[in-house]
Enzyme design. Structure first.
Site, mmCIF file in Angstrom:
data_model
loop_
_atom_site.group_PDB
_atom_site.id
_atom_site.type_symbol
_atom_site.label_atom_id
_atom_site.label_comp_id
_atom_site.label_asym_id
_atom_site.label_seq_id
_atom_site.Cartn_x
_atom_site.Cartn_y
_atom_site.Cartn_z
ATOM 1 N N GLU A 32 0.714 -1.144 0.162
ATOM 2 C CA GLU A 32 0.160 0.123 0.053
ATOM 3 C C GLU A 32 0.903 1.433 -0.037
ATOM 4 O OE1 GLU A 32 0.583 -1.476 4.199
ATOM 5 O OE2 GLU A 32 0.254 -2.023 2.701
ATOM 6 N N GLY A 71 10.643 1.989 -11.034
ATOM 7 C CA GLY A 71 10.228 1.375 -12.521
ATOM 8 C C GLY A 71 8.985 1.381 -12.754
ATOM 9 N N THR A 72 8.103 1.948 -11.866
ATOM 10 C CA THR A 72 6.406 2.032 -12.102
ATOM 11 C C THR A 72 6.241 3.080 -13.382
ATOM 12 O OG1 THR A 72 6.249 1.755 -9.757
ATOM 13 C CG2 THR A 72 4.391 2.412 -10.896
ATOM 14 N N THR A 73 5.413 2.473 -14.110
ATOM 15 C CA THR A 73 5.115 3.378 -15.295
ATOM 16 C C THR A 73 3.782 3.816 -14.904
ATOM 17 O OG1 THR A 73 4.450 1.309 -16.717
ATOM 18 C CG2 THR A 73 6.654 2.433 -17.008
ATOM 19 N N ASN A 98 12.786 1.025 -18.161
ATOM 20 C CA ASN A 98 13.150 -0.463 -18.101
ATOM 21 C C ASN A 98 14.535 -0.454 -17.678
ATOM 22 O OD1 ASN A 98 13.953 -3.027 -19.083
ATOM 23 N ND2 ASN A 98 12.338 -3.014 -20.202
ATOM 24 N N HIS A 131 3.297 -7.764 -23.973
ATOM 25 C CA HIS A 131 3.467 -8.284 -22.569
ATOM 26 C C HIS A 131 2.352 -8.985 -21.924
ATOM 27 C CE1 HIS A 131 6.273 -4.324 -22.728
ATOM 28 N NE2 HIS A 131 6.815 -5.138 -21.416
ATOM 29 N N LYS A 135 -0.097 -6.932 -16.891
ATOM 30 C CA LYS A 135 0.275 -5.372 -17.122
ATOM 31 C C LYS A 135 -0.773 -4.470 -17.284
ATOM 32 C CE LYS A 135 3.919 -2.649 -19.596
ATOM 33 N NZ LYS A 135 4.402 -2.130 -18.253
ATOM 34 N N GLY A 141 6.103 1.602 -20.775
ATOM 35 C CA GLY A 141 6.958 2.779 -20.682
ATOM 36 C C GLY A 141 8.099 2.740 -21.612
ATOM 37 N N THR A 142 8.660 1.520 -21.970
ATOM 38 C CA THR A 142 9.855 1.134 -22.630
ATOM 39 C C THR A 142 9.173 1.666 -24.153
ATOM 40 O OG1 THR A 142 10.350 -0.903 -21.298
ATOM 41 C CG2 THR A 142 11.269 -0.688 -23.622
#
Length: 231
Positions: A32, A71-73, A98, A131, A135, A141-142
């Site tokens: 959370e 790395g969160t998009t 990435n 993916h 996802k 994001g990549t």
């Protein structure tokens, strides 16, 4: 190194396994938002949470003097605010769409190929990403990073999901069970097609890159990229 994992899905669990193999300690696995956690014993936070939680997680860490690897998009409309918070709190931050070494090499190849192809307008440019079905965001994001790199080195003015107007780059997003991540950049003309492709075989490459970034950022201040870490 004592790590707080922000987000504990499949990527967080992979990071936990590989980090322990490298001798690191996982202090928290937080699913959370983190406002109520004491991070005083944490050396670094690795954020693979969800878009709605990412910004608050990241800035809370800066306020508690904790470096962040994210790395969160899907939250990048607030990226500039996060950078401002990092600088205001004299923090340390790496965001990457990435973290895989192979993908970051692919990014460099993508930029060079776009520069070379800019003189050949007869080639239509396209991006495809595939993916796993879990996802949450599309395109990846990549894929967005790949499109932005092409825009910087050609006359393309934007990108669009699944279709494109004149002067834009179409990004086709597919979701298939058990696909860690595939990205293809293509240049098509009536005569031939050129393609570059990156295929991930597991999540380990992404996770290991994030851990290496966390190791690298210790005792540093500022906003960095994976290019700073790897090259």
């Amino acid at each position: 190194m004592k790590i707080a994992l922000l987000g504990y899905g499949k990527m967080g669990q992979t990071i936990e396994r590989l980090a322990k193999d490298r001798g690191h300690e996982i202090v928290y696995t937080i699913k959370e938002k983190i406002k109520n956690y004491d991070l005083s014993k944490v050396d670094v936070a690795i954020d693979f949470s969800v878009p709605d939680a990412a910004f608050e997680n990241i800035t809370t860490c800066f306020e508690q003097n904790i470096p962040v690897i994210s790395g969160t998009t899907g939250w990048l409309e607030r990226y500039d605010e996060a950078v401002a918070s990092c600088k205001e709190n004299d923090g340390a931050f790496i965001y990457a769409s990435n973290f895989s070494l192979g993908v970051n090499l692919f990014f460099e190849l993508n930029k060079k190929l776009a520069e070379m192809m800019s003189s050949f307008p007869e080639y239509a440019i396209g991006i495809e990403e595939i993916h796993h079905t879990q996802k949450l965001d599309a395109p990846s994001g990549t894929a967005i990073t790949l499109a932005e790199q092409i825009m910087e080195n050609t006359d393309r003015k934007g990108w669009r999901l699944n279709r494109a107007e004149e002067g834009e780059i179409p990004i086709m997003a597919k979701r298939i069970e058990n696909v860690p991540g595939t990205h293809v950049v293509s240049y098509k003309s009536p005569i031939d097609t050129l393609k570059i492709e990156h295929i991930a075989h597991s999540r380990d490459g992404f996770a290991l890159g994030a851990i290496i970034a966390a190791e690298w950022i210790q005792n540093k201040k500022g906003v960095f990229s994976m290019k700073d870490v790897l090259f």
